[in-house]
Motif scaffolding. Structure first.
Motif, PDB file in Angstrom:
ATOM      1  N   GLN A  37      -0.105  -0.598  -3.621  1.00  0.00           N
ATOM      2  CA  GLN A  37       1.027  -0.034  -4.342  1.00  0.00           C
ATOM      3  C   GLN A  37       0.766   1.419  -4.734  1.00  0.00           C
ATOM      4  N   VAL A  38      -0.444   1.698  -5.215  1.00  0.00           N
ATOM      5  CA  VAL A  38      -0.769   3.073  -5.603  1.00  0.00           C
ATOM      6  C   VAL A  38      -0.830   3.968  -4.371  1.00  0.00           C
ATOM      7  N   SER A  39      -1.394   3.477  -3.293  1.00  0.00           N
ATOM      8  CA  SER A  39      -1.451   4.268  -2.052  1.00  0.00           C
ATOM      9  C   SER A  39      -0.051   4.565  -1.534  1.00  0.00           C
ATOM     10  N   ASP A  40       0.830   3.576  -1.593  1.00  0.00           N
ATOM     11  CA  ASP A  40       2.214   3.801  -1.169  1.00  0.00           C
ATOM     12  C   ASP A  40       2.898   4.836  -2.050  1.00  0.00           C
ATOM     13  N   ALA A  41       2.612   4.801  -3.371  1.00  0.00           N
ATOM     14  CA  ALA A  41       3.229   5.762  -4.280  1.00  0.00           C
ATOM     15  C   ALA A  41       2.713   7.175  -4.023  1.00  0.00           C
ATOM     16  N   LEU A  42       1.487   7.273  -3.556  1.00  0.00           N
ATOM     17  CA  LEU A  42       0.893   8.589  -3.309  1.00  0.00           C
ATOM     18  C   LEU A  42       0.980   9.021  -1.846  1.00  0.00           C
ATOM     19  N   GLU A  43       1.715   8.289  -1.049  1.00  0.00           N
ATOM     20  CA  GLU A  43       1.758   8.529   0.395  1.00  0.00           C
ATOM     21  C   GLU A  43       2.218   9.936   0.742  1.00  0.00           C
ATOM     22  N   ASN A  44       3.229  10.412   0.064  1.00  0.00           N
ATOM     23  CA  ASN A  44       3.788  11.725   0.409  1.00  0.00           C
ATOM     24  C   ASN A  44       3.253  12.845  -0.483  1.00  0.00           C
ATOM     25  N   ALA A  45       2.292  12.523  -1.353  1.00  0.00           N
ATOM     26  CA  ALA A  45       1.764  13.545  -2.256  1.00  0.00           C
ATOM     27  C   ALA A  45       0.731  14.400  -1.536  1.00  0.00           C
ATOM     28  N   ASP A  46       0.677  15.658  -1.937  1.00  0.00           N
ATOM     29  CA  ASP A  46      -0.339  16.528  -1.351  1.00  0.00           C
ATOM     30  C   ASP A  46      -1.676  16.319  -2.062  1.00  0.00           C
ATOM     31  N   ILE A  47      -2.729  16.869  -1.514  1.00  0.00           N
ATOM     32  CA  ILE A  47      -4.082  16.628  -2.018  1.00  0.00           C
ATOM     33  C   ILE A  47      -4.265  17.180  -3.430  1.00  0.00           C
ATOM     34  N   LEU A  48      -3.602  18.289  -3.746  1.00  0.00           N
ATOM     35  CA  LEU A  48      -3.712  18.871  -5.090  1.00  0.00           C
ATOM     36  C   LEU A  48      -3.123  17.931  -6.141  1.00  0.00           C
TER      37      LEU A  48
END
Length: 191
Positions: free
Chosen positions: A137-148
């Motif tokens: 769930q956390v990985s899916d939420a962060l899927e489109n986030a950039d590294i910063l």
């Protein structure tokens, strides 16, 4: 490319928030302990000391105070007959209630904490973690986030973890000092 870093940060975030829940649950269970169960031998010693040394003196002083009040009331109102009997019965009832309260103060305090513990136990539905967040769930939420953004989340999780540790230590100290305060209050309540 940064999958290993993202997976590590995801695990760190999950661990941080599950640690928050565990600390709140631990504090809740510690706060539910009544004074008589926190340190039973100390509790028994304090109650015994109260019954042997403090309570007889307190009852005597309380009785002298009420009798003095009764005499002053009789003189002030110049009561006689039924009025004097009514005043005497009133003072006797006050004396009986006061004696019972004095003799049972440790048990009354323990009962109040039992009530508070019952309320906390019923609040466990709000405290308990029914929100099991998975790494997916956390990985899916962060899927489109950039590294910063992901690194900033890791920094925030670290700050939350540190604040949780500090707050947890302060809460444990306060809860334990509450028992010390109760014991000292019971030991020196009439001095």
């Amino acid at each position: 490319m940064f999958d290993w870093l993202i997976n590590g940060i995801v695990d760190y975030i999950i661990e941080t928030f599950s640690g928050l829940t565990a600390n709140v649950e631990a504090l809740s269970s510690l706060a539910r302990v009544p004074p008589s169960a926190f340190d039973p031998s100390l509790w028994k010693s304090i109650v015994s000391f109260n019954n042997i040394a403090v309570l007889p003196v307190a009852k005597l002083l309380f009785g002298i105070f009420l009798m003095s009040d009764f005499v002053q009331l009789m003189n002030r109102q110049q009561a006689d007959g039924l009025e004097a009997i009514r005043l005497a019965i009133t003072v006797a009832i006050k004396l009986a209630i006061g004696q019972v309260l004095l003799a049972n103060i440790p048990y009354l305090i323990d009962s109040i904490f039992d009530i508070a513990a019952h309320i906390l136990q019923n609040a466990d539905a709000f405290i308990a973690s029914n929100h099991n967040i998975t790494s997916i769930q956390v990985s899916d939420a962060l899927e489109n986030a950039d590294i910063l953004t992901i690194l900033m989340l890791a920094i925030q999780a670290g700050l939350i973890r540190f604040a949780n540790y500090v707050c947890n230590m302060i809460c444990i100290l306060i809860i334990n000092l509450r028992y010390l305060e109760i014991y000292v209050l019971l030991l020196y309540r009439y001095h």
